[in-house]
Write a protein that holds these residues in place. Structure first.
Motif, PDB file in Angstrom:
ATOM      1  N   LYS A 154      43.474  20.992  29.226  1.00  0.00           N
ATOM      2  CA  LYS A 154      44.953  20.771  29.542  1.00  0.00           C
ATOM      3  C   LYS A 154      45.204  21.847  30.554  1.00  0.00           C
ATOM      4  O   LYS A 154      46.179  21.790  30.860  1.00  0.00           O
ATOM      5  CB  LYS A 154      45.646  20.933  28.285  1.00  0.00           C
ATOM      6  N   ASN A 155      44.139  22.517  31.159  1.00  0.00           N
ATOM      7  CA  ASN A 155      44.451  23.513  32.249  1.00  0.00           C
ATOM      8  C   ASN A 155      45.208  22.830  33.376  1.00  0.00           C
ATOM      9  O   ASN A 155      44.857  21.568  33.577  1.00  0.00           O
ATOM     10  CB  ASN A 155      43.192  24.274  32.582  1.00  0.00           C
ATOM     11  N   THR A 156      46.013  23.493  34.109  1.00  0.00           N
ATOM     12  CA  THR A 156      46.545  22.718  35.224  1.00  0.00           C
ATOM     13  C   THR A 156      45.854  23.048  36.628  1.00  0.00           C
ATOM     14  O   THR A 156      45.995  22.501  37.679  1.00  0.00           O
ATOM     15  CB  THR A 156      48.082  23.302  35.500  1.00  0.00           C
ATOM     16  N   ASN A 157      45.113  24.127  36.294  1.00  0.00           N
ATOM     17  CA  ASN A 157      43.997  24.274  37.500  1.00  0.00           C
ATOM     18  C   ASN A 157      43.070  23.102  37.700  1.00  0.00           C
ATOM     19  O   ASN A 157      42.528  22.791  36.870  1.00  0.00           O
ATOM     20  CB  ASN A 157      43.352  25.490  37.391  1.00  0.00           C
ATOM     21  N   ARG A 158      42.760  22.830  38.888  1.00  0.00           N
ATOM     22  CA  ARG A 158      41.832  21.643  39.180  1.00  0.00           C
ATOM     23  C   ARG A 158      40.889  21.899  40.046  1.00  0.00           C
ATOM     24  O   ARG A 158      40.787  22.932  41.074  1.00  0.00           O
ATOM     25  CB  ARG A 158      42.907  20.525  40.008  1.00  0.00           C
ATOM     26  N   CYS A 159      39.654  21.402  39.961  1.00  0.00           N
ATOM     27  CA  CYS A 159      38.543  21.465  40.672  1.00  0.00           C
ATOM     28  C   CYS A 159      38.979  21.123  42.260  1.00  0.00           C
ATOM     29  O   CYS A 159      39.499  19.880  42.488  1.00  0.00           O
ATOM     30  CB  CYS A 159      37.516  20.558  40.225  1.00  0.00           C
ATOM     31  N   LYS A 160      38.481  22.038  43.025  1.00  0.00           N
ATOM     32  CA  LYS A 160      38.917  21.587  44.559  1.00  0.00           C
ATOM     33  C   LYS A 160      38.169  20.293  45.049  1.00  0.00           C
ATOM     34  O   LYS A 160      38.594  19.821  45.978  1.00  0.00           O
ATOM     35  CB  LYS A 160      38.540  22.854  45.391  1.00  0.00           C
ATOM     36  N   CYS A 180      36.701  17.581  42.918  1.00  0.00           N
ATOM     37  CA  CYS A 180      36.799  16.071  42.230  1.00  0.00           C
ATOM     38  C   CYS A 180      38.191  16.195  41.719  1.00  0.00           C
ATOM     39  O   CYS A 180      38.577  15.071  41.213  1.00  0.00           O
ATOM     40  CB  CYS A 180      35.814  15.954  41.338  1.00  0.00           C
ATOM     41  N   LYS A 181      38.894  17.131  41.548  1.00  0.00           N
ATOM     42  CA  LYS A 181      40.476  17.102  41.172  1.00  0.00           C
ATOM     43  C   LYS A 181      40.498  17.110  39.596  1.00  0.00           C
ATOM     44  O   LYS A 181      41.718  16.753  39.240  1.00  0.00           O
ATOM     45  CB  LYS A 181      41.294  15.990  41.926  1.00  0.00           C
ATOM     46  N   SER A 182      39.473  17.269  38.897  1.00  0.00           N
ATOM     47  CA  SER A 182      39.537  17.234  37.532  1.00  0.00           C
ATOM     48  C   SER A 182      40.004  18.623  37.011  1.00  0.00           C
ATOM     49  O   SER A 182      40.051  19.549  37.493  1.00  0.00           O
ATOM     50  CB  SER A 182      38.011  16.987  36.874  1.00  0.00           C
ATOM     51  N   ASN A 183      40.515  18.620  35.781  1.00  0.00           N
ATOM     52  CA  ASN A 183      41.298  19.713  35.309  1.00  0.00           C
ATOM     53  C   ASN A 183      40.160  20.722  34.946  1.00  0.00           C
ATOM     54  O   ASN A 183      38.882  20.262  34.480  1.00  0.00           O
ATOM     55  CB  ASN A 183      41.659  19.625  34.029  1.00  0.00           C
ATOM     56  N   LEU A 184      40.198  22.008  35.219  1.00  0.00           N
ATOM     57  CA  LEU A 184      39.137  23.021  34.718  1.00  0.00           C
ATOM     58  C   LEU A 184      39.560  23.448  33.542  1.00  0.00           C
ATOM     59  O   LEU A 184      40.409  23.440  32.864  1.00  0.00           O
ATOM     60  CB  LEU A 184      39.431  24.196  35.836  1.00  0.00           C
ATOM     61  N   PRO A 185      38.245  23.870  32.778  1.00  0.00           N
ATOM     62  CA  PRO A 185      38.311  24.266  31.425  1.00  0.00           C
ATOM     63  C   PRO A 185      38.969  25.634  31.305  1.00  0.00           C
ATOM     64  O   PRO A 185      38.964  26.285  32.201  1.00  0.00           O
ATOM     65  CB  PRO A 185      36.895  24.311  30.900  1.00  0.00           C
ATOM     66  N   GLU A 186      40.010  25.806  30.237  1.00  0.00           N
ATOM     67  CA  GLU A 186      40.749  26.920  30.179  1.00  0.00           C
ATOM     68  C   GLU A 186      39.625  28.357  29.644  1.00  0.00           C
ATOM     69  O   GLU A 186      38.761  27.878  29.057  1.00  0.00           O
ATOM     70  CB  GLU A 186      41.756  26.802  28.964  1.00  0.00           C
ATOM     71  N   LYS A 187      39.947  29.370  29.912  1.00  0.00           N
ATOM     72  CA  LYS A 187      39.259  30.413  29.812  1.00  0.00           C
ATOM     73  C   LYS A 187      39.001  30.533  27.976  1.00  0.00           C
ATOM     74  O   LYS A 187      40.063  30.443  27.354  1.00  0.00           O
ATOM     75  CB  LYS A 187      39.812  31.877  30.116  1.00  0.00           C
ATOM     76  N   SER A 188      37.941  30.773  27.570  1.00  0.00           N
ATOM     77  CA  SER A 188      37.846  30.844  26.382  1.00  0.00           C
ATOM     78  C   SER A 188      36.500  31.734  25.831  1.00  0.00           C
ATOM     79  O   SER A 188      35.761  32.000  26.825  1.00  0.00           O
ATOM     80  CB  SER A 188      37.579  29.343  25.817  1.00  0.00           C
ATOM     81  N   ASP A 189      36.900  32.322  24.695  1.00  0.00           N
ATOM     82  CA  ASP A 189      35.952  33.251  24.122  1.00  0.00           C
ATOM     83  C   ASP A 189      34.624  32.500  23.692  1.00  0.00           C
ATOM     84  O   ASP A 189      33.256  33.530  23.339  1.00  0.00           O
ATOM     85  CB  ASP A 189      36.460  33.937  23.078  1.00  0.00           C
ATOM     86  N   LYS A 190      34.473  31.379  23.620  1.00  0.00           N
ATOM     87  CA  LYS A 190      33.288  30.809  22.848  1.00  0.00           C
ATOM     88  C   LYS A 190      32.192  30.696  24.060  1.00  0.00           C
ATOM     89  O   LYS A 190      32.425  30.547  25.298  1.00  0.00           O
ATOM     90  CB  LYS A 190      33.594  29.140  22.754  1.00  0.00           C
ATOM     91  N   ILE A 220      32.400  28.610  39.939  1.00  0.00           N
ATOM     92  CA  ILE A 220      32.592  27.848  38.605  1.00  0.00           C
ATOM     93  C   ILE A 220      33.745  28.419  37.936  1.00  0.00           C
ATOM     94  O   ILE A 220      34.279  29.215  37.901  1.00  0.00           O
ATOM     95  CB  ILE A 220      31.515  27.814  37.835  1.00  0.00           C
ATOM     96  N   ASP A 221      34.529  27.328  37.456  1.00  0.00           N
ATOM     97  CA  ASP A 221      35.878  27.591  36.591  1.00  0.00           C
ATOM     98  C   ASP A 221      36.990  28.143  37.386  1.00  0.00           C
ATOM     99  O   ASP A 221      38.158  28.106  37.139  1.00  0.00           O
ATOM    100  CB  ASP A 221      35.685  28.585  35.398  1.00  0.00           C
ATOM    101  N   ASN A 222      36.833  28.783  38.569  1.00  0.00           N
ATOM    102  CA  ASN A 222      37.966  29.069  39.384  1.00  0.00           C
ATOM    103  C   ASN A 222      38.154  27.962  40.294  1.00  0.00           C
ATOM    104  O   ASN A 222      39.527  27.679  40.533  1.00  0.00           O
ATOM    105  CB  ASN A 222      37.295  30.450  40.144  1.00  0.00           C
ATOM    106  N   TYR A 223      37.109  27.496  41.215  1.00  0.00           N
ATOM    107  CA  TYR A 223      37.503  26.509  42.247  1.00  0.00           C
ATOM    108  C   TYR A 223      36.932  25.168  41.914  1.00  0.00           C
ATOM    109  O   TYR A 223      37.210  24.209  42.069  1.00  0.00           O
ATOM    110  CB  TYR A 223      36.729  26.861  43.528  1.00  0.00           C
TER     111      TYR A 223
END
Ligand SMILES: [Zn+2]
Ligand SMILES: [Zn+2]
Length: 386
Positions: free
Chosen positions: A296-302, A304-314, A355-358
């Motif tokens: 549900k992150n609002t950051n998107r892949c530059k 393919c424009k998909s949502n990027l995963p939220e930071k997680s400790d997993k 990865i995860d940022n862009y």
């Protein structure tokens, strides 16, 4: 051998068990198409809709279904204003021309206009004109103008699996841009149950599992303003085949999936499955419908424009890969915690850049692979500000 609807003599067998006469079969397909649009209640009256055509079976049937819908009398009429688009430029030139000519003829027979764009020119040069092409001479003139084969040569050097993936994402991007230019809030693409099953399994195999909802469901919600709808999603390849035979439509084989790739292997698998276990393919797609997106992150892949995963400790598969890399380097982790973290970051960057940022996982992998052949590729493709 009687039709299961009207009890007259049947002529079409679907999924090895249901018998229909031609007439009831066509009513059924039209009904599937209309109810798919109707029950999702997304389109409202007289919306502009961009329809993407390939000249293949499903595109040919989609065109015919739209024409039928528009020609119905008032209460059954399909209320939309269609604009037609064909993307060309990645195949052999002769073949591209043949396909473009067929699409022009198909559209002319319904009295529709069609826009044809060359993928290399439109995507790379950010050329903002959409040529409306309506004669065969136009096609020849226009292909002479497009000698930019940069994209073709880069994709040619990459693995078939990545080229298939990148091509699909670039086309997606072009659909959205063309729709904006033509003031369409909606796009129709012609994926059938069969293609969607192939796309679903391919997504899982190449690391786009979290994007299944947008890639396989009735609509793709990645763009804020423009929705991509898939009104043929309840129709199978087998049904297309009967439809084309009954109406005597002309189509052309346009398989864009490169061989020797995960996608082509999966396609063969799904086609065999459809042949021998016809109910399984629609079950695959129904399962996909139930998978919601977890990101549900609002950051998107530059890319393919998909949502990027939220930071997680997993711990993720990426952490596992980085761990393997550290182990195979044969060096123990550095004692100093800060340097250890930096080293981890370096390894991560070299294996999964940005990865995860862009980028999402798969686009990061594509970026790494494309960079080996042309470091400008992703910069040009809209990810300029890395
Ligand atoms: Zn019947
Ligand atoms: Zn991505």
């Amino acid at each position: 051998m009687i039709c299961k609807k009207c009890k007259n003599s049947g002529s079409v067998t679907v999924r090895k068990e249901h018998m229909y006469c031609d007439n009831c079969f066509m009513l059924n397909i039209n009904h599937k198409f209309r109810s798919c649009i109707g029950k999702n209640k997304i389109l409202s009256s007289n919306d502009n809709v961009l329809v993407c055509l390939t000249g293949g079976k499903s595109s040919t049937v989609l065109l015919d279904l739209i024409f039928n819908g528009l020609s119905q009398d008032s209460h059954k009429k399909l209320r939309m204003v269609p604009f037609f688009l064909h993307i060309t430029g990645l195949g052999e030139k002769e073949n591209d021309i043949t396909v473009a000519e067929l699409i022009i003829k198909q559209c002319q027979s319904y009295n529709f206009n069609v826009y044809i764009v060359n993928i290399c020119e439109y995507y790379f040069q950010r050329n903002n004109t959409l040529p409306s092409v309506n004669s065969v001479t136009d096609v020849h003139n226009w292909t002479e103008l497009n000698s930019n084969t940069n994209l073709k040569s880069i994709l040619g050097k990459m693995t078939s699996t990545s080229s298939n993936d990148i091509e699909m994402k670039i086309k997606h991007d072009i659909f959205i841009r063309a729709a904006k230019q033509l003031k369409c809030d909606f796009i129709f693409t012609a994926e059938t149950t069969t293609t969607l099953a192939v796309n679903l399994l391919s997504n899982l195999a190449i690391g786009r599992g979290s994007q299944v909802q947008d890639d396989i469901g009735f609509f793709d919600n990645r763009d804020e303003n423009i929705k991509i709808l898939r009104p043929m999603k309840d129709i199978t390849e087998e049904e297309l085949h009967h439809y084309i035979r009954i109406k005597n439509l002309i189509e052309i084989s346009v398989d864009t999936i490169r061989g020797n790739s995960l996608q082509s292997v999966i396609k063969t698998f799904v086609t065999d499955l459809q042949e021998n276990f016809p109910a399984t393919v629609s079950t695959v797609c129904k399962t996909a419908d139930k998978i919601g997106s977890v990101d549900k992150n609002t950051n998107r892949c530059k890319f393919c424009k998909s949502n990027l995963p939220e930071k997680s400790d997993k711990i993720t598969a990426i952490d596992a890969t980085i761990f393997s890399r550290t182990v195979s380097n044969g060096q123990p982790p550095i004692a100093n915690r800060n340097t250890g973290a930096e080293e981890q970051e370096d390894i991560k960057m070299s294996l999964f850049p940005f990865i995860d940022n862009y980028f999402c996982y798969c686009c990061s992998k594509n970026y790494l692979e494309a960079g080996l052949h042309d470091s400008n590729f992703f910069e040009i493709s809209g990810s300029k500000n890395l």
